[in-house]
Write an enzyme that holds these catalytic residues in place. Structure first.
Site, short mmCIF file in Angstrom:
data_model
loop_
_atom_site.label_atom_id
_atom_site.label_comp_id
_atom_site.label_asym_id
_atom_site.label_seq_id
_atom_site.Cartn_x
_atom_site.Cartn_y
_atom_site.Cartn_z
N GLN A 111 0.82 -1.22 0.00
CA GLN A 111 0.00 0.00 0.00
C GLN A 111 0.85 1.27 0.00
O GLN A 111 0.46 2.30 -0.56
CB GLN A 111 -0.94 -0.03 1.21
CG GLN A 111 -2.19 0.83 1.07
CD GLN A 111 -3.32 0.15 0.31
OE1 GLN A 111 -3.59 -1.02 0.52
NE2 GLN A 111 -3.97 0.88 -0.56
N LYS A 114 1.74 1.79 -3.68
CA LYS A 114 0.52 2.02 -4.45
C LYS A 114 0.01 3.44 -4.19
O LYS A 114 -0.31 4.18 -5.13
CB LYS A 114 -0.54 1.00 -4.01
CG LYS A 114 -1.86 1.11 -4.77
CD LYS A 114 -2.99 0.36 -4.08
CE LYS A 114 -2.67 -1.09 -3.86
NZ LYS A 114 -3.87 -1.88 -3.46
N LYS A 126 -2.82 -1.00 6.65
CA LYS A 126 -3.80 -2.06 6.34
C LYS A 126 -4.25 -2.69 7.65
O LYS A 126 -3.53 -2.63 8.65
CB LYS A 126 -3.13 -3.14 5.49
CG LYS A 126 -4.11 -4.02 4.75
CD LYS A 126 -4.53 -3.37 3.44
CE LYS A 126 -5.63 -4.12 2.73
NZ LYS A 126 -5.86 -3.59 1.38
N ASP A 166 -11.95 -3.96 1.87
CA ASP A 166 -11.08 -4.91 1.18
C ASP A 166 -11.88 -6.23 1.16
O ASP A 166 -13.11 -6.18 1.33
CB ASP A 166 -9.74 -5.09 1.92
CG ASP A 166 -8.69 -5.82 1.08
OD1 ASP A 166 -8.07 -5.19 0.21
OD2 ASP A 166 -8.49 -7.04 1.27
N THR A 209 -12.17 0.55 -8.23
CA THR A 209 -11.01 -0.35 -8.41
C THR A 209 -11.12 -1.07 -9.76
O THR A 209 -10.14 -1.12 -10.53
CB THR A 209 -10.91 -1.36 -7.25
OG1 THR A 209 -11.02 -0.64 -6.02
CG2 THR A 209 -9.59 -2.08 -7.29
P1 NDP Z 1 -14.56 -9.13 -2.19
O1 NDP Z 1 -14.67 -9.67 -0.83
O2 NDP Z 1 -15.62 -8.23 -2.71
O3 NDP Z 1 -14.40 -10.31 -3.24
C1 NDP Z 1 -13.37 -11.23 -3.15
C2 NDP Z 1 -13.52 -12.27 -4.24
O4 NDP Z 1 -12.36 -13.10 -4.29
C3 NDP Z 1 -14.69 -13.21 -3.99
O5 NDP Z 1 -15.16 -13.68 -5.21
C4 NDP Z 1 -14.03 -14.33 -3.19
O6 NDP Z 1 -14.73 -15.56 -3.24
C5 NDP Z 1 -12.69 -14.44 -3.87
N1 NDP Z 1 -11.70 -14.90 -2.89
C6 NDP Z 1 -11.31 -14.27 -1.77
N2 NDP Z 1 -10.41 -14.98 -1.08
C7 NDP Z 1 -10.25 -16.10 -1.78
C8 NDP Z 1 -9.43 -17.23 -1.60
N3 NDP Z 1 -8.61 -17.36 -0.53
N4 NDP Z 1 -9.49 -18.19 -2.54
C9 NDP Z 1 -10.30 -18.06 -3.63
N5 NDP Z 1 -11.11 -17.00 -3.85
C10 NDP Z 1 -11.07 -16.03 -2.94
O7 NDP Z 1 -13.13 -8.41 -2.26
P2 NDP Z 1 -12.60 -7.34 -3.31
O8 NDP Z 1 -13.16 -7.59 -4.65
O9 NDP Z 1 -12.73 -6.02 -2.69
O10 NDP Z 1 -11.03 -7.70 -3.32
C11 NDP Z 1 -10.44 -8.58 -4.25
C12 NDP Z 1 -8.95 -8.31 -4.33
O11 NDP Z 1 -8.73 -6.96 -4.75
C13 NDP Z 1 -8.18 -8.44 -3.03
O12 NDP Z 1 -6.86 -8.90 -3.31
C14 NDP Z 1 -8.10 -7.01 -2.51
O13 NDP Z 1 -7.02 -6.82 -1.63
C15 NDP Z 1 -7.90 -6.28 -3.82
N6 NDP Z 1 -8.24 -4.86 -3.85
C16 NDP Z 1 -9.47 -4.41 -3.46
C17 NDP Z 1 -9.77 -3.07 -3.54
C18 NDP Z 1 -11.12 -2.53 -3.20
O14 NDP Z 1 -11.32 -1.32 -3.34
N7 NDP Z 1 -12.07 -3.33 -2.78
C19 NDP Z 1 -8.77 -2.09 -3.97
C20 NDP Z 1 -7.54 -2.67 -4.43
C21 NDP Z 1 -7.31 -4.00 -4.34
P3 NDP Z 1 -15.59 -16.02 -1.97
O15 NDP Z 1 -16.78 -15.10 -1.93
O16 NDP Z 1 -15.94 -17.45 -2.24
O17 NDP Z 1 -14.69 -15.88 -0.78
O1 2IT Z 2 -5.95 -2.69 -1.51
C1 2IT Z 2 -6.48 -1.55 -1.57
O2 2IT Z 2 -5.95 -0.60 -2.15
C2 2IT Z 2 -7.81 -1.37 -0.96
N1 2IT Z 2 -8.36 -2.33 -0.42
C3 2IT Z 2 -8.46 -0.02 -0.95
C4 2IT Z 2 -7.93 0.83 0.16
C5 2IT Z 2 -8.61 2.15 0.37
O3 2IT Z 2 -8.20 2.83 1.33
O4 2IT Z 2 -9.51 2.52 -0.38
#
Ligand code: NDP
Ligand code: 2IT
Length: 444
Positions: A111, A114, A126, A166, A209
């Protein structure tokens, strides 16, 4: 021994049993070698790298709550405040049973760079918990969030540390946490981002995102003589990032043929139905097995498999270490043109190297998924000036930021003779600003 190797060896020795943290540090330090070597004497004297890999502070706390059967449950909460040299700590809260200190530290470390790449004044942090929101009632989720915030509120604030969503933390969880913060502190401030629109949230933060990922991917493609239009895209995950990445990819004229969750994956040759996906995941909070009810011609497969599908662009949007060397080989064999990481560190290091060596354009997460946190910083700006911008205003700023990030990392890679190595470019460009600020602020 080189300075970089010495610092890395110490990180492993001082932080055993944190493999994801080691992995994130190794990837960053390896690509910083040319920058470090050019300034080695100065950086060693200033212990710049030793300071960079050691969080400012980290909190670990008990989170007790009562479930619907009246049973007391106990989870562990974390917040790692990694580096605030360019702004208040900023980063999400992950709620997933796999959460431990090493995972939060890897995410906090990533982070830092980023947030620097966004060009906005935000430092790296985080947090999260091993709480699993899956299968819990709204009341149980609220009980957990209130207990979690009862402790976390001691360490955060609009100018100190601003958490967000997250994995497992979305609008519902942020709402409960914001309510509890306000109740305890009696302060109405932008202490969290990703808030609901009725109480200080920003338009376009939900989409940011995924949309940002596509804005950066499109710019990378354009600069290499390609375009999203007409491309076949494989996406993993079906959460916040995956859904809005798929939506923007389709708006750009691409066809998204896959998505997945932790149980299985979907192949839809006609293109994923975004409305169906939203209803299954955002409204019903159900499993992807339901997708077939909406699209009878689609296929559902148990387990992993998204990267075996023939595609031009692969967008891993689920979690860390979900794209392995075998997957990279399958993607290359199928003629994949570009991989851009929506998740944090989804591609293992050997898979990344394999893709890059085989001419696949590769955009690392700390650049490609920075649109979420960038829009969080825009939410902070709106909260500070007590105004709300329109969707178009936020979306157009987001687009500008993502295009700018791509050119910054492209330029940084070129400056160090690593043209096209966007991993090195992102790490170098992110590091340069943080290093300058740390050196200017003295030993602290
Ligand atoms: P969500 O909780 O909305 O979705 C996560 C997705 O990934 C779900 O489909 C979940 O499936 C799957 N998943 C999570 N953990 C696992 C695992 N161990 N094995 C397999 N599938 C998994 O999270 P986000 O979409 O917000 O986050 C997804 C990724 O993006 C993460 O790496 C996060 O750190 C990153 N990210 C998120 C941001 C944000 O603004 N939200 C910003 C930047 C990065 P299931 O429902 O079955 O667990
Ligand atoms: O991994 C990431 O950059 C996030 N989950 C978003 C963090 C934020 O402060 O919006």
């Amino acid at each position: 021994m080189s300075y970089v190797d010495q610092v890395y060896e110490n990180v492993v020795k001082k932080n055993p049993a944190e493999p994801e943290f080691h992995q994130a540090v190794k990837e960053v330090l390896d690509s910083l070698r040319p920058v470090i070597e050019a300034n080695e004497e100065k950086y060693r004297r200033e212990a710049l790298l030793e300071r960079l890999v050691e969080p400012d502070r980290q909190f670990k706390f008990r989170v007790p709550w009562v479930d619907d059967q009246g049973q007391v449950q106990v989870n562990t909460g974390y917040r790692v405040q990694f580096n605030n040299s360019i702004g208040p700590y900023k980063g999400g809260l992950r709620l997933h049973p796999s959460v431990n200190l090493g995972i939060i530290k890897f995410l906090g470390f990533e982070q830092i760079f980023k947030n620097s790449l966004t060009g906005l004044p935000i430092g790296g942090g985080k947090g999260g918990s091993d709480f699993d929101p899956k299968g819990k009632s709204d009341r149980e989720v609220m009980a957990f969030c209130q207990s979690f915030m009862t402790e976390l509120c001691k360490y955060i604030g609009a100018d100190t540390d601003v958490p967000a969503g997250d994995i497992g933390t979305g609008a519902r969880e942020i709402g409960y946490m914001f309510g509890q913060y306000k109740k305890i502190k009696s302060v109405y401030e932008g202490v969290l981002t990703g808030k609901g629109l009725s109480y200080g949230g920003s338009l376009a933060r939900t989409e940011a995102t995924g949309y940002g990922l596509l804005y950066l991917t499109q710019e990378m493609l354009k600069c290499n003589g390609h375009d999203m239009a007409g491309k076949t895209v494989a996406i993993s995950g079906s959460g916040n990032v995956a859904i809005y990445a798929a939506q923007k990819a389709q708006q750009m004229g691409a066809k998204v043929v896959t998505c997945s969750d932790s149980n299985g994956w979907v192949y839809d040759s006609e293109g994923i139905d975004i409305d169906a996906l939203k209803e299954i995941k955002e409204v019903k909070r159900a499993r992807l097995t339901e997708y077939k009810n909406y699209r009878p011609n689609s296929e559902y497969h148990e387990g992993r498999g998204v990267w075996t599908v023939k595609c031009d662009i692969a967008l891993p949007c689920a979690t860390q270490n979900e794209l392995f060397i075998e997957d990279a080989k399958a993607l290359v064999a199928n003629g994949c043109l570009a991989v851009a990481e929506g998740a944090n560190m989804p591609t293992t290091m050997d898979a990344t190297e394999y893709l890059q060596k085989n001419g696949v354009l590769f955009a690392p997460g700390k650049a490609a998924n920075a649109g979420g946190v960038a829009t969080s910083a825009l939410e902070m700006s709106q909260n500070s000036e007590r105004l709300s911008w329109t969707f178009e205003e936020v979306d157009s700023k987001l687009k500008g930021i993502m295009v700018n990030i791509f050119h910054n990392l492209d330029d940084a890679a070129k400056r160090y003779g690593k043209e096209g190595d966007y991993v090195a470019g992102a790490n170098i460009a992110g590091f340069e600003k943080v290093a300058e600020a740390m050196l200017a602020q003295g030993v602290c």
